[in-house]
Motif scaffolding. Sequence first.
Motif, PDB file in Angstrom:
ATOM      1  N   GLU A 363      10.990 -42.394  70.904  1.00  0.00           N
ATOM      2  CA  GLU A 363      10.751 -43.764  71.355  1.00  0.00           C
ATOM      3  C   GLU A 363       9.483 -43.853  72.196  1.00  0.00           C
ATOM      4  O   GLU A 363       8.735 -44.832  72.120  1.00  0.00           O
ATOM      5  CB  GLU A 363      11.959 -44.258  72.155  1.00  0.00           C
ATOM      6  CG  GLU A 363      11.954 -45.755  72.387  1.00  0.00           C
ATOM      7  CD  GLU A 363      13.287 -46.274  72.892  1.00  0.00           C
ATOM      8  OE1 GLU A 363      13.412 -47.503  73.044  1.00  0.00           O
ATOM      9  OE2 GLU A 363      14.205 -45.455  73.136  1.00  0.00           O
ATOM     10  N   GLU A 364       9.224 -42.825  72.990  1.00  0.00           N
ATOM     11  CA  GLU A 364       8.007 -42.801  73.805  1.00  0.00           C
ATOM     12  C   GLU A 364       6.759 -42.770  72.926  1.00  0.00           C
ATOM     13  O   GLU A 364       5.757 -43.434  73.220  1.00  0.00           O
ATOM     14  CB  GLU A 364       8.032 -41.588  74.728  1.00  0.00           C
ATOM     15  CG  GLU A 364       6.839 -41.513  75.672  1.00  0.00           C
ATOM     16  CD  GLU A 364       6.906 -40.307  76.588  1.00  0.00           C
ATOM     17  OE1 GLU A 364       5.886 -39.999  77.225  1.00  0.00           O
ATOM     18  OE2 GLU A 364       7.982 -39.666  76.660  1.00  0.00           O
ATOM     19  N   VAL A 367       6.226 -46.444  71.478  1.00  0.00           N
ATOM     20  CA  VAL A 367       5.722 -47.470  72.403  1.00  0.00           C
ATOM     21  C   VAL A 367       4.325 -47.134  72.910  1.00  0.00           C
ATOM     22  O   VAL A 367       3.649 -47.995  73.481  1.00  0.00           O
ATOM     23  CB  VAL A 367       6.687 -47.658  73.594  1.00  0.00           C
ATOM     24  CG1 VAL A 367       8.043 -48.126  73.113  1.00  0.00           C
ATOM     25  CG2 VAL A 367       6.825 -46.376  74.413  1.00  0.00           C
ATOM     26  N   SER A 368       3.873 -45.895  72.705  1.00  0.00           N
ATOM     27  CA  SER A 368       2.538 -45.499  73.160  1.00  0.00           C
ATOM     28  C   SER A 368       1.435 -45.949  72.209  1.00  0.00           C
ATOM     29  O   SER A 368       0.254 -45.888  72.564  1.00  0.00           O
ATOM     30  CB  SER A 368       2.465 -43.977  73.333  1.00  0.00           C
ATOM     31  OG  SER A 368       3.390 -43.533  74.300  1.00  0.00           O
ATOM     32  N   SER A 383       3.186 -54.549  64.987  1.00  0.00           N
ATOM     33  CA  SER A 383       4.390 -53.980  65.605  1.00  0.00           C
ATOM     34  C   SER A 383       4.932 -52.898  64.684  1.00  0.00           C
ATOM     35  O   SER A 383       4.890 -53.033  63.460  1.00  0.00           O
ATOM     36  CB  SER A 383       5.446 -55.061  65.848  1.00  0.00           C
ATOM     37  OG  SER A 383       5.819 -55.679  64.629  1.00  0.00           O
ATOM     38  N   ARG A 385       8.174 -50.116  63.856  1.00  0.00           N
ATOM     39  CA  ARG A 385       9.609 -49.888  64.031  1.00  0.00           C
ATOM     40  C   ARG A 385       9.913 -48.455  63.605  1.00  0.00           C
ATOM     41  O   ARG A 385       9.273 -47.917  62.712  1.00  0.00           O
ATOM     42  CB  ARG A 385      10.420 -50.891  63.228  1.00  0.00           C
ATOM     43  CG  ARG A 385      10.100 -52.341  63.598  1.00  0.00           C
ATOM     44  CD  ARG A 385      10.956 -53.334  62.844  1.00  0.00           C
ATOM     45  NE  ARG A 385      10.489 -54.693  63.040  1.00  0.00           N
ATOM     46  CZ  ARG A 385      10.846 -55.477  64.062  1.00  0.00           C
ATOM     47  NH1 ARG A 385      11.686 -55.003  64.972  1.00  0.00           N
ATOM     48  NH2 ARG A 385      10.384 -56.703  64.165  1.00  0.00           N
ATOM     49  N   ILE A 418      13.197 -52.311  67.755  1.00  0.00           N
ATOM     50  CA  ILE A 418      12.017 -51.467  67.737  1.00  0.00           C
ATOM     51  C   ILE A 418      12.377 -50.044  67.330  1.00  0.00           C
ATOM     52  O   ILE A 418      11.680 -49.403  66.542  1.00  0.00           O
ATOM     53  CB  ILE A 418      11.315 -51.464  69.115  1.00  0.00           C
ATOM     54  CG1 ILE A 418      10.896 -52.880  69.487  1.00  0.00           C
ATOM     55  CG2 ILE A 418      10.104 -50.538  69.088  1.00  0.00           C
ATOM     56  CD1 ILE A 418       9.928 -53.504  68.514  1.00  0.00           C
TER      57      ILE A 418
END
Length: 688
Positions: A363-364, A367-368, A383, A385, A418
């Motif tokens: 997940e990190e 989002v990076s 975006s 996913r 996400i």
Amino acid sequence: MLGAIAYAAAGETPVSAEALRTLQLVAGLFCGAVSFTIFAQGWIMFTDKLSRQRLYSALLFSILGILDVLHAAGIYGIKLFGLETGFRLSNAFLIISHMLCAAGMLLIFSTPDRQISGKHKISVFAGTVLFTVAGIAWLYTYQQVLPFSLFEFQEHPAGKIVLWPGILLLYAAGIFAMLYRNRKERPTPTSALTVIRALLFMMMGFTLLMAGDPAELSLIHTLGKWYMVVSYYFVLKGVYYLTIDEPFRSQRDVEARMKHMAYHDELTGLPNLRRMKETLGKFLSAGKEDAVRTGIAVINIDRFKAINDSLGYSAGDKLLMEVGERLSGLCTEGEKVYRMGEDEFAVIFPGPRGNAEMESCAEELLVSVNPSVMIDDTEYHISLRMGLSIFPDDGASVDQLIQYADMAVHHAKEHDLIFIRYNEGMKKRTQSRVELENDMRKALERDEFFLEFQPQFSLASGKMVGMEALVRWNHPKRGLLPPNEFIPLAEDSGLIVPLGEWVLKTACQHNRDWQLQGYEPVTVSVNLSMRQFRQYNLADKVDAILKEVGLAAKYLELEVTESMTFDIDTALNQLQSLKRLGVHISIDDFGTGYSSLNYLKNLPIDRLKIDRSFVKEVMLDGNDAAIVSTITTMAHHLKLKVTAEGVESEEQLEFLKGQNCHEGQGYLFSKPVPARVLESEFLNRLAG
């Protein structure tokens, strides 16, 4: 040996005539043997890659080999094929050999090389054999009358004056031709350099041969013969590079490129799905004790198809390359990015890590990623996913892990998430989705789809002025399915194109039937999908349907979305083609996309439809009220009609009237109804 002969030539070491004869015989036989080796190399090795230079070099040296053997035989006066040999004839063979060699090397290497066919090879070989046999027969028949004395330069010095510089010029021209042919290649190919060295030694050897009388045994003549041995060695080496080394290297390079292509994505250069499976298999080592906990994450670019269709494939390719670079740059040691498919990437997270830590890392990473992307000097926000599956908890094999991670990312898209990790429930939903897609493929044939129509009313007169056709699916087992269940599935699978054509034709047929029944003509609106809009022959298909049904084009309105106008040039051409038919064009759900007002004024459209999300909160949210007011005012200035969707209350209706909105559509007037209800409750009322 060359040094010893040179030393002897200086007069410091006497050499007997028999020794010189032997040295010349050995040199001649050696040249003959090398010539036939050159022929064998060029003729046999890599026959599927046979080139013009290789073939003609092989055939040239096959002839030179025969001449060298005849020359060597002449030194000892050996009788061949009934042909009386001796120094006179041997000398002739030597001169002829150099003439053919110099002229042949020049012709072969001064013209472009190319691949040749097997038929060409056979025909050239047959011609060479006939030429050689005819030459030997001619020598045998006319040996008494041939002017071999021309090659005895003591009696004919003019022959020496002409032949010596002439043959040297041919050798020099061959060197120049090879240098010129390879002038742009840096470094110069090894085969070319080697053949150039051979030509230089041939020039030196021929010079030494011509320095004295070849008909006499001399040290200089013998030295010249051994220079020819060295030159033949270089030719052999050069032909080796041409026939074996360079083809082998070329084949090896091709195989390396093919292997790279087999394991890497052509666009992004990232390892592909095949490589990912191999790498993942090493981590899993399924069934072995050394198997380690491993995660596989599938990353999907949200709405990539819409971006690709609207901005064009070039922009889509740039986006993919940019996302691939960003993901690769964010991966830590041991993690690796792969290109899975059209809009999907994958990352392997090797162990040992716990499930929670692996989920956190995945997940990190997601989002990076910087969501801002520049495409053709325009900034877009994307975006991503992600779906994650972990070995051995979620799956025991490579294919299972990839499949489950892919399921998870599609689940994330469907539920506007996400990041999500795979669970068993996703498998059941995916199976259900596959079954539904299979059912949809049969639904058109089984007449399971039908249309409902939602009336559109003039806000000024309250009169019905049009209707929107909406597709419905009466599933034989699941009953009536809402559009949001099967329309996205139809778009993903490509079934939206035949379904859209069916909707268009059926809606036009209903409208034409009502006109034939005497009802007042009204316009029917039909939505176009992105895939339909991108069809190069869309206007032709619409025209064919209108003509088949018999409906005038002015009674059809086609609705497109703002996202379809991203690629303004394509959209403009498509819309102009449709407008030439006489149909009306409207932009559906206006205000939710990214339309440029500059583009909007140039598009051949007739109407804007305000999205229901703005109308819903128009009495509660000042921003929505301002948006509706702005859209209506702008439409009036652009001389466009405005239709408000989702009108559900009298307060909304009064507000829209105050903004001079032309038409409304929503539950306040009517929900979507079947064709027979529209006919009985609205068309009849319109007629009355």
